[in-house]
Design an enzyme around this catalytic site. Structure first.
Site, PDB file in Angstrom:
ATOM      1  N   TYR A  99      13.581  73.835  -4.772  1.00 41.52           N
ATOM      2  CA  TYR A  99      14.626  72.909  -5.115  1.00 41.52           C
ATOM      3  C   TYR A  99      15.614  73.619  -5.624  1.00 41.52           C
ATOM      4  CZ  TYR A  99      16.944  68.979  -7.020  1.00 41.52           C
ATOM      5  OH  TYR A  99      17.724  68.344  -7.124  1.00 41.52           O
ATOM      6  N   GLU A 141      23.116  69.287  -3.833  1.00 40.47           N
ATOM      7  CA  GLU A 141      21.458  69.257  -3.770  1.00 40.47           C
ATOM      8  C   GLU A 141      20.999  69.904  -2.369  1.00 40.47           C
ATOM      9  OE1 GLU A 141      18.764  65.882  -3.365  1.00 40.47           O
ATOM     10  OE2 GLU A 141      18.077  66.394  -5.433  1.00 40.47           O
TER      11      GLU A 141
END
Ligand code: ADP
Ligand code: MG
Length: 398
Positions: A109, A197
């Site tokens: 992530y 992101e």
């Protein structure tokens, strides 16, 4: 403003972030053609909507043939995809992205956000990619790596290497990770982003570090500096009420209740909504007319608020500093005359030229309910809405 995954990937790849090969399609036929152009024998078809969680909702499909691509696309185009981020109404699928499937070894992530405490851009990363960051912070908080970027010097190589090592990446992959981190930071910084992101950022079987998903949001107030970004706006993904307001230079937020709110200033909007709730009602929306609103602007605000069919009463709450109560009052009167509004309108004015404003409302002869305090205004709005509701039900019952 948000953009699509395929757009974010293109933006980031211009800053040196590696992505799998892929292409956009507007129809099942075009998607199959794109797959042929890409080559290979495994593709991922991805619904392009402004929301995450597509995988779990059926918006990301692995396909092994052109036929499967057709089937996957038929199930997507024209439908609404409902994910945990879209709300129950979902978001329309009008474009899909066809991407070569890559063999995944590890999912990471990676996020870049504005950290309000340090007033800096913060890198948030975790070795537990694929999960949403909320899940990671609830279940594996120890896996999260944070690093704050000093704006005067930007993201330094040693700092990027430190993030890579803290994620447990093998030394042979570190250079690719550094390039990815620096690319994301440069894009964030130069394009006035508010969020980048990549979830997941993957390490492939053949040792490549690739962004498999990408999300970017931008600061609306800085879009004028980046025309090539603002043209990526896709209104089909926005609340139509909010985009219509934005086109008119008003800021509007749609909600679920029945009392429309016309206010000036975000703080007053919050207080107005809180007070409506305290009085037992639910706001349908709030529209911020900003400072220095002309009568025309106020009338436009009315039109927008009333275009929401759930609105059964309108509360105008203005605290005039730069604004002038008489102008607002003129706008209210103009709107009520032009639009033949048949729902209760409650007006509370305070500040500059309040007496003139009250006079205009009183002289108009229109059934405007006036209030002096916010609490009184909210109670009257909720009361008027309830009364209206009772009367309408009675009429229907007869
Ligand atoms: P979302 O976050 O909206 O669910 P993603 O783009 O992250 O959508 O895709 C969901 C999952 O699908 C990813 O976590 C990854 O496991 C898989 N995936 C996506 N793109 C590819 C690709 N090109 N090759 C292989 N797997 C992929
Ligand atoms: Mg994702």
């Amino acid at each position: 403003m948000d953009i699509h995954e395929y757009q974010a990937k293109e933006v980031l790849s211009n800053f040196g972030v590696a992505i799998p090969s892929g292409a956009l399609a507007y129809s099942p036929e075009q998607a199959a053609y794109r797959a042929r152009e890409l080559g290979g024998d495994k593709w991922i078809v991805k619904a392009q909507v402004h929301a995450g969680g597509r995988g779990k909702a059926g918006g990301v499909k692995l396909c092994n043939s052109e036929n499967e691509i057709h089937t996957a696309c038929d199930e997507m185009f024209g439908r609404k995809l409902v994910t945990h981020q879209t709300g129950p109404e979902g978001k329309g699928i009008y474009r899909v992205y066809v991407e070569s499937a890559v063999p995944i070894d590890r999912e990471i992530y990676l996020g870049f956000v504005l950290d309000r405490t340090s007033q800096r851009v913060m890198i948030v990363a975790s070795s537990e990619g694929g999960m949403e960051i909320e899940e990671i912070s609830a279940e594996r908080p120890d896996s999260i790596v944070r690093s704050i970027v000093e704006p005067a010097v930007g993201l330094q190589e040693f700092q990027a290497r430190e993030v890579a090592f803290n994620l447990g990446l093998e030394p042979r992959l570190v250079q690719q990770m550094v390039r990815t981190l620096q690319g994301c930071y440069a894009a964030f910084n130069e394009l006035d982003a508010t969020m980048v992101e990549i979830n997941p950022l993957v390490v492939t079987g053949d040792d490549r570090v690739l962004a498999l998903d990408a999300k970017m949001s931008f600061d609306d107030n800085a879009l004028f500096r980046h025309p090539h970004i603002s043209e990526l706006r896709d209104k089909s993904q926005e609340d139509p009420r909010e985009s219509r307001a934005a086109d008119r230079g008003l800021s509007y937020v749609g909600l679920e209740g029945n009392i429309g709110c016309i206010v000036n200033g975000a703080g007053l909007a919050m207080a107005t909504m809180d007070t409506i709730k305290l009085a037992g009602g639910e706001p349908a929306n709030f529209l911020d007319i900003g400072g220095g609103a002309s009568p025309e602007r106020v009338a436009k605000a009315f039109r927008l608020v009333l275009s929401d069919k759930n609105v059964q009463a309108v509360l105008v709450n203005i605290f005039a500093g730069i604004n002038r109560c008489d102008w607002v009052a003129e706008g209210v009167v103009q709107a009520l005359r032009d639009l033949e509004i048949d729902i209760p309108v409650i007006v509370r004015l305070a500040g500059t030229n309040v007496e003139e404003g009250q006079k205009i409302l009183a002289k108009s002869g229109l059934p405007i309910i006036r209030a002096t305090t916010l609490m009184e205004a909210a109670e009257r709005a909720v009361g008027a809405w309830r009364n209206d509701l009772i009367q309408n039900t009675k009429v229907r019952a007869v």
